[in-house]
Write a protein that holds these residues in place. Structure first.
Motif, short mmCIF file in Angstrom:
data_model
loop_
_atom_site.label_atom_id
_atom_site.label_comp_id
_atom_site.label_asym_id
_atom_site.label_seq_id
_atom_site.Cartn_x
_atom_site.Cartn_y
_atom_site.Cartn_z
N ASP A 105 -6.91 -33.90 36.27
CA ASP A 105 -5.77 -33.93 35.35
C ASP A 105 -4.73 -32.87 35.72
O ASP A 105 -3.53 -33.11 35.63
N GLN A 108 -2.74 -34.20 38.54
CA GLN A 108 -1.82 -35.25 38.08
C GLN A 108 -0.67 -34.67 37.27
O GLN A 108 0.47 -35.13 37.39
N GLU A 111 1.84 -33.33 39.60
CA GLU A 111 2.64 -34.41 40.15
C GLU A 111 3.71 -34.86 39.15
O GLU A 111 4.85 -35.12 39.54
#
Length: 172
Positions: A105, A108, A111
């Protein structure tokens, strides 16, 4: 849409904090179980009243058996330590799974931050927009350096008399 994103971000923050608290709780409980003692063995009764502990085979294929007997205090202590070992392993597995998910997580979220950073010009990003800080003392004001009036994502007019020091989001 703006409030939907902010609602999801607030929900995500609370969810992440909850998971971090669960990890801390699990580690505290694991330490307590470790201090109380753990036995990795199977309980086996002979003649229905004499407890033996049968440990897993070792490298040498030797299976150790330990006689506990029929003393209720020793039996209760041994069975409690077996339960401690099972609970410890459950907590350790749960903690490893949560930590692995949080690692993914985190990647992510990084990102997502990089994608959002590419959407807006960097001169709109201020030093007060660092993670965990409020953009200004009285709410979510976004200031554009040198601008007298700025409209934020929730369509509030904000006066910007003194521009804030700028910093790129990639320094997070």
């Amino acid at each position: 849409m703006d409030t939907d994103i902010m609602t999801k971000a607030a929900w995500l923050k609370n969810l992440l904090l909850d998971r971090l608290q669960l990890i801390a709780h699990n580690k505290t409980e694991m330490a307590r179980l470790d201090l109380a003692g753990r036995i990795y063995a199977t309980a086996h009764y002979r003649e229905g009243k004499y407890l033996y502990l049968i440990y897993p085979k070792t490298k040498d294929e030797v299976r150790v058996r330990q006689y506990i007997g029929a003393d209720p205090k020793r039996v209760e202590e041994a069975l409690a330590k077996i339960q401690n070992a099972k609970k410890y392993e459950e907590l350790a597995d749960q903690t490893r799974q949560i930590e692995a998910e949080l690692t993914l997580d985190s990647y992510q979220l990084g990102e997502i931050c990089r994608r959002v950073e590419r959407l807006a010009p960097l001169d709109l990003v201020t030093e007060s927009a660092r993670a965990g800080e409020d953009p200004s003392p009285d709410g979510d004001k976004a200031l554009e350096p040198g601008a007298g009036l700025v409209t934020t994502s929730i369509n509030r007019n904000v006066s910007a008399e003194v521009p804030l020091k700028q910093m790129p989001l990639s320094t997070w």
